[in-house]
Design an enzyme around this catalytic site. Sequence first.
Site, PDB file in Angstrom:
ATOM      1  N   LYS A 199       0.978  -1.176   0.013  1.00  0.00           N
ATOM      2  CA  LYS A 199      -0.030  -0.052  -0.020  1.00  0.00           C
ATOM      3  C   LYS A 199       0.723   1.306  -0.057  1.00  0.00           C
ATOM      4  O   LYS A 199       1.845   1.480   0.870  1.00  0.00           O
ATOM      5  CB  LYS A 199      -0.845   0.074   0.997  1.00  0.00           C
ATOM      6  CG  LYS A 199      -1.840   1.148   1.492  1.00  0.00           C
ATOM      7  CD  LYS A 199      -2.834   0.823   2.452  1.00  0.00           C
ATOM      8  CE  LYS A 199      -3.755   2.347   2.567  1.00  0.00           C
ATOM      9  NZ  LYS A 199      -4.640   2.045   3.584  1.00  0.00           N
TER      10      LYS A 199
ATOM     11  N   LYS B 165      -2.213  -1.519  -4.023  1.00  0.00           N
ATOM     12  CA  LYS B 165      -3.030  -0.379  -3.641  1.00  0.00           C
ATOM     13  C   LYS B 165      -2.276   0.944  -3.706  1.00  0.00           C
ATOM     14  O   LYS B 165      -1.205   1.084  -3.130  1.00  0.00           O
ATOM     15  CB  LYS B 165      -3.855  -0.303  -2.495  1.00  0.00           C
ATOM     16  CG  LYS B 165      -4.611   0.899  -2.181  1.00  0.00           C
ATOM     17  CD  LYS B 165      -5.296   0.652  -1.114  1.00  0.00           C
ATOM     18  CE  LYS B 165      -5.889   1.753  -0.676  1.00  0.00           C
ATOM     19  NZ  LYS B 165      -6.643   1.897   0.879  1.00  0.00           N
TER      20      LYS B 165
HETATM   21  C1  PBG Z   1      -7.513   3.187   5.403  1.00  0.00           C
HETATM   22  C2  PBG Z   1      -7.884   3.074   4.097  1.00  0.00           C
HETATM   23  C3  PBG Z   1      -7.651   3.868   3.111  1.00  0.00           C
HETATM   24  C4  PBG Z   1      -8.348   3.234   1.935  1.00  0.00           C
HETATM   25  C5  PBG Z   1      -8.788   2.086   2.314  1.00  0.00           C
HETATM   26  N1  PBG Z   1      -8.412   1.748   3.800  1.00  0.00           N
HETATM   27  C6  PBG Z   1      -6.990   5.360   3.073  1.00  0.00           C
HETATM   28  C7  PBG Z   1      -5.989   5.564   3.518  1.00  0.00           C
HETATM   29  O1  PBG Z   1      -4.851   4.583   4.030  1.00  0.00           O
HETATM   30  O2  PBG Z   1      -5.613   6.846   4.146  1.00  0.00           O
HETATM   31  C8  PBG Z   1      -8.290   3.880   0.564  1.00  0.00           C
HETATM   32  C9  PBG Z   1      -9.245   3.616  -0.419  1.00  0.00           C
HETATM   33  C10 PBG Z   1      -9.593   4.646  -1.435  1.00  0.00           C
HETATM   34  O3  PBG Z   1      -9.075   5.684  -1.666  1.00  0.00           O
HETATM   35  O4  PBG Z   1     -10.511   4.210  -2.239  1.00  0.00           O
HETATM   36  N2  PBG Z   1      -6.567   2.471   5.978  1.00  0.00           N
END
Ligand code: PBG
Length: 326
Positions: free
Chosen positions: A190, A245
């Site tokens: 991520k 992601k």
């Molecule tokens: C939180 C989380 C996030 C997303 C999914 N779970 C955001 C972040 O890490 O700030 C992002 C999903 C999206 O942007 O569609 N842990």
Amino acid sequence: MRRNRSSEAVRALVRETRLAPEDLIQPLFVHAGEPEEVASMPGVRRHSVTSLVEECGRCAAAGIRAVAVFPKIDPARKDAVGSHAVADDNVLYAAVRAVKAAFPGLLVITDVALDPYTDHGHDGLLSADGTEVRNDETVAALQALAVKEAGAGADIVAPSDMMDGRIGAVRAALDAAGFERTLILSYAVKYASAFYGPFRDAVGSKAGAAPLDKRGYQMDPANVREAALEVALDEEEGADIVMVKPAGPYLDVIRAVREATTLPVAAYQVSGEYAQIHAAARLGWLDYERTRDESLLAIKRAGADMIFTYFAREVAEGWKRPGSHS
Ligand code: PBG
């Protein structure tokens, strides 16, 4: 080359990649209140528990097998340590129970992270001086959250926090609590991405006007070798599925992960990717449906077995079953 492109029949015969409804996972938002629109994500709502269940029915009818439920928490319930995460009246648990009662066969995925519950918006607990997200204290909080989610009926828990060692710790906690059958889908790779902006609106995890800096735990967008290391560690710790992601800007990473592991690979087409396509289509600059479909096909072609996408239901509804002619 053009003989193989000469008609739709020939093109269908030689097509290498196909998308089907069961490849798609629908992320959904829920809060304790009436349904409301998310301004930066056209067509996306913060559901009430009732409207969430209805939406899950539409997803299941379209052939979607899994939804990911994210809570938006009332700011008054947030604190520095995210204690509302494991409160019995956290709306997430009512939502998961209601969806599983209505559609037992639909898989429910829940995020394991503290950001919806912390007043500072970080995914974990801060050090006393507020400059660092503490790793091991956060992992302990995540264990409790994952067990609580599994207890509410989540089929798959998805740690999205990027702390070190959390997959093994969550696996051990689930097993100890009797949830041996609960899957772990790790947000293994991520990135600290600007493409999460609209999501942070949707769940209200933006603490202030300044962008939240998560670079101390999420990956540097410049790196790809590091992705293979993240995946190897999560695999060793017991992840059942690993995720990359965002998706579209990271197709090379999806490919690298696909080649580095035999585990199923998921990719998350995030809120900013969705908002981009909507915005350009609104301006008349891009063809909405064709851009949407191409964006998903490209993610599958790169090597993703499944895709989290806000387009899931509408794409599944428009999907032509084998044997249909076009
Ligand atoms: C939180 C989380 C996030 C997303 C999914 N779970 C955001 C972040 O890490 O700030 C992002 C999903 C999206 O942007 O569609 N842990």
